[in-house]
Design a protein around this motif. Structure first.
Motif, PDB file in Angstrom:
ATOM      1  N   LYS A  31       0.822  -1.210   0.000  1.00 14.88           N
ATOM      2  CA  LYS A  31       0.000   0.000   0.000  1.00 14.88           C
ATOM      3  C   LYS A  31       0.855   1.257   0.000  1.00 14.88           C
ATOM      4  CE  LYS A  31      -4.503  -0.562   0.810  1.00 14.88           C
ATOM      5  NZ  LYS A  31      -5.532   0.245   0.242  1.00 14.88           N
ATOM      6  N   LEU A  32       1.974   1.234   0.710  1.00 15.74           N
ATOM      7  CA  LEU A  32       2.872   2.382   0.744  1.00 15.74           C
ATOM      8  C   LEU A  32       3.814   2.272  -0.446  1.00 15.74           C
ATOM      9  CD1 LEU A  32       3.677   2.437   4.562  1.00 15.74           C
ATOM     10  CD2 LEU A  32       1.958   3.745   3.339  1.00 15.74           C
ATOM     11  N   THR A  33       3.510   2.988  -1.498  1.00 12.74           N
ATOM     12  CA  THR A  33       4.228   2.803  -2.755  1.00 12.74           C
ATOM     13  C   THR A  33       5.482   3.650  -2.885  1.00 12.74           C
ATOM     14  OG1 THR A  33       2.793   4.430  -3.814  1.00 12.74           O
ATOM     15  CG2 THR A  33       2.143   2.115  -3.989  1.00 12.74           C
ATOM     16  N   THR A  34       5.538   4.787  -2.212  1.00  8.57           N
ATOM     17  CA  THR A  34       6.715   5.635  -2.334  1.00  8.57           C
ATOM     18  C   THR A  34       7.623   5.450  -1.129  1.00  8.57           C
ATOM     19  OG1 THR A  34       5.693   7.514  -1.218  1.00  8.57           O
ATOM     20  CG2 THR A  34       5.394   7.380  -3.604  1.00  8.57           C
ATOM     21  N   THR A  35       8.911   5.681  -1.335  1.00 12.50           N
ATOM     22  CA  THR A  35       9.839   5.561  -0.208  1.00 12.50           C
ATOM     23  C   THR A  35       9.572   6.651   0.829  1.00 12.50           C
ATOM     24  OG1 THR A  35      11.497   6.790  -1.461  1.00 12.50           O
ATOM     25  CG2 THR A  35      11.670   4.400  -1.470  1.00 12.50           C
ATOM     26  N   THR A  36       9.080   7.802   0.390  1.00  9.45           N
ATOM     27  CA  THR A  36       8.753   8.870   1.332  1.00  9.45           C
ATOM     28  C   THR A  36       7.662   8.419   2.295  1.00  9.45           C
ATOM     29  OG1 THR A  36       9.315  10.532  -0.317  1.00  9.45           O
ATOM     30  CG2 THR A  36       8.000  11.262   1.551  1.00  9.45           C
ATOM     31  N   SER A  37       6.630   7.773   1.786  1.00  8.15           N
ATOM     32  CA  SER A  37       5.557   7.314   2.671  1.00  8.15           C
ATOM     33  C   SER A  37       6.052   6.218   3.613  1.00  8.15           C
ATOM     34  CB  SER A  37       4.355   6.836   1.859  1.00  8.15           C
ATOM     35  OG  SER A  37       4.696   5.761   1.035  1.00  8.15           O
ATOM     36  N   LYS A  38       6.983   5.386   3.160  1.00  9.76           N
ATOM     37  CA  LYS A  38       7.541   4.342   4.031  1.00  9.76           C
ATOM     38  C   LYS A  38       8.366   4.950   5.160  1.00  9.76           C
ATOM     39  CE  LYS A  38       7.642   1.049   0.278  1.00  9.76           C
ATOM     40  NZ  LYS A  38       8.425   0.299  -0.676  1.00  9.76           N
ATOM     41  N   VAL A  39       9.195   5.931   4.818  1.00 12.01           N
ATOM     42  CA  VAL A  39      10.011   6.597   5.835  1.00 12.01           C
ATOM     43  C   VAL A  39       9.117   7.339   6.826  1.00 12.01           C
ATOM     44  CG1 VAL A  39      11.710   8.429   6.211  1.00 12.01           C
ATOM     45  CG2 VAL A  39      12.065   6.775   4.385  1.00 12.01           C
ATOM     46  N   LEU A  40       8.093   8.028   6.332  1.00 10.85           N
ATOM     47  CA  LEU A  40       7.180   8.740   7.220  1.00 10.85           C
ATOM     48  C   LEU A  40       6.487   7.780   8.182  1.00 10.85           C
ATOM     49  CD1 LEU A  40       5.490  11.359   4.883  1.00 10.85           C
ATOM     50  CD2 LEU A  40       6.906  11.821   6.889  1.00 10.85           C
ATOM     51  N   GLN A  41       6.082   6.629   7.689  1.00 10.40           N
ATOM     52  CA  GLN A  41       5.394   5.661   8.536  1.00 10.40           C
ATOM     53  C   GLN A  41       6.317   5.198   9.659  1.00 10.40           C
ATOM     54  OE1 GLN A  41       5.720   2.012   8.761  1.00 10.40           O
ATOM     55  NE2 GLN A  41       3.972   1.894  10.116  1.00 10.40           N
ATOM     56  N   VAL A  42       7.564   4.924   9.341  1.00  6.99           N
ATOM     57  CA  VAL A  42       8.524   4.482  10.356  1.00  6.99           C
ATOM     58  C   VAL A  42       8.785   5.592  11.372  1.00  6.99           C
ATOM     59  CG1 VAL A  42      10.932   3.802  10.724  1.00  6.99           C
ATOM     60  CG2 VAL A  42       9.626   2.777   8.868  1.00  6.99           C
ATOM     61  N   LEU A  43       8.970   6.824  10.891  1.00  9.19           N
ATOM     62  CA  LEU A  43       9.246   7.941  11.793  1.00  9.19           C
ATOM     63  C   LEU A  43       8.072   8.217  12.731  1.00  9.19           C
ATOM     64  CD1 LEU A  43      11.049  10.414   9.378  1.00  9.19           C
ATOM     65  CD2 LEU A  43      12.081   9.104  11.231  1.00  9.19           C
ATOM     66  N   VAL A  44       6.867   8.201  12.203  1.00  7.21           N
ATOM     67  CA  VAL A  44       5.686   8.434  13.043  1.00  7.21           C
ATOM     68  C   VAL A  44       5.565   7.326  14.081  1.00  7.21           C
ATOM     69  CG1 VAL A  44       3.148   8.460  13.050  1.00  7.21           C
ATOM     70  CG2 VAL A  44       4.407   9.790  11.360  1.00  7.21           C
ATOM     71  N   TYR A  45       5.777   6.092  13.679  1.00  7.51           N
ATOM     72  CA  TYR A  45       5.673   4.982  14.625  1.00  7.51           C
ATOM     73  C   TYR A  45       6.722   5.099  15.727  1.00  7.51           C
ATOM     74  CZ  TYR A  45       5.452   0.418  16.714  1.00  7.51           C
ATOM     75  OH  TYR A  45       5.325  -0.591  17.626  1.00  7.51           O
ATOM     76  N   CYS A  46       7.957   5.398  15.359  1.00  6.21           N
ATOM     77  CA  CYS A  46       9.027   5.473  16.355  1.00  6.21           C
ATOM     78  C   CYS A  46       8.869   6.660  17.299  1.00  6.21           C
ATOM     79  CB  CYS A  46      10.383   5.537  15.668  1.00  6.21           C
ATOM     80  SG  CYS A  46      10.865   3.986  14.902  1.00  6.21           S
ATOM     81  N   LYS A  47       8.316   7.762  16.826  1.00 10.49           N
ATOM     82  CA  LYS A  47       8.181   8.935  17.697  1.00 10.49           C
ATOM     83  C   LYS A  47       6.935   8.876  18.571  1.00 10.49           C
ATOM     84  CE  LYS A  47       8.692  13.790  18.153  1.00 10.49           C
ATOM     85  NZ  LYS A  47       7.552  14.607  18.356  1.00 10.49           N
ATOM     86  N   LEU A  48       5.811   8.456  18.007  1.00 10.58           N
ATOM     87  CA  LEU A  48       4.540   8.536  18.728  1.00 10.58           C
ATOM     88  C   LEU A  48       4.061   7.217  19.325  1.00 10.58           C
ATOM     89  CD1 LEU A  48       2.569  10.757  16.196  1.00 10.58           C
ATOM     90  CD2 LEU A  48       3.863  11.483  18.199  1.00 10.58           C
ATOM     91  N   TYR A  49       4.536   6.080  18.822  1.00 12.10           N
ATOM     92  CA  TYR A  49       4.031   4.765  19.203  1.00 12.10           C
ATOM     93  C   TYR A  49       2.505   4.732  19.176  1.00 12.10           C
ATOM     94  CZ  TYR A  49       8.731   3.532  20.624  1.00 12.10           C
ATOM     95  OH  TYR A  49      10.058   3.276  20.625  1.00 12.10           O
ATOM     96  N   PRO A  50       1.903   5.066  18.030  1.00  2.70           N
ATOM     97  CA  PRO A  50       0.441   5.080  17.960  1.00  2.70           C
ATOM     98  C   PRO A  50      -0.114   3.654  17.936  1.00  2.70           C
ATOM     99  CG  PRO A  50       1.350   5.430  15.793  1.00  2.70           C
ATOM    100  CD  PRO A  50       2.515   5.373  16.752  1.00  2.70           C
ATOM    101  N   THR A  51      -1.403   3.555  18.200  1.00  5.70           N
ATOM    102  CA  THR A  51      -2.049   2.259  18.071  1.00  5.70           C
ATOM    103  C   THR A  51      -2.090   1.887  16.585  1.00  5.70           C
ATOM    104  OG1 THR A  51      -4.243   3.213  17.815  1.00  5.70           O
ATOM    105  CG2 THR A  51      -3.511   2.705  20.070  1.00  5.70           C
TER     106      THR A  51
END
Length: 101
Positions: A68-88
């Motif tokens: 679903k995450l087709t661009t590398t930018t969206s993949k990096v953003l997903q990792v950064l958001v997860y590591c900073k916020l630890y969302p559900t």
């Protein structure tokens, strides 16, 4: 570096929002995306070459299911958001348009 609305709800141009959700500025994000792209390509190529040598890969890469995450930018953003916020997973899925699981 424009993402479609289905890939992420994070606005890259909004520096305040980007820094709050990821901890990086747009220029830092650009550097991370470039490095991630290189590492991802090298890893995929090495994995492919190992599979060819082992005889498990008769065809060239490119087929199969695409994520679903087709661009590398969206993949990096997903990792950064997860590591900073630890969302559900529900929150992460809704932000990036992916499955909760």
């Amino acid at each position: 570096m424009i993402l479609s609305p289905t890939e992420t709800l994070i606005k890259i141009g909004d520096e305040r929002q980007l820094k709050a959700l990821t901890g990086v500025t747009p220029s830092q994000l650009e550097i991370l995306v470039q490095e991630f792209t290189k590492v991802l390509a090298d890893t995929r190529q090495a994995r492919y070459e190992q599979a060819v040598l082992a005889g498990r890969r008769p065809r060239k890469p490119g087929g199969g299911r695409h994520g679903k995450l087709t661009t590398t930018t969206s993949k990096v953003l997903q990792v950064l958001v997860y590591c900073k916020l630890y969302p559900t997973y529900d929150d992460l899925g809704s932000r990036f348009g992916i499955s909760k699981s």
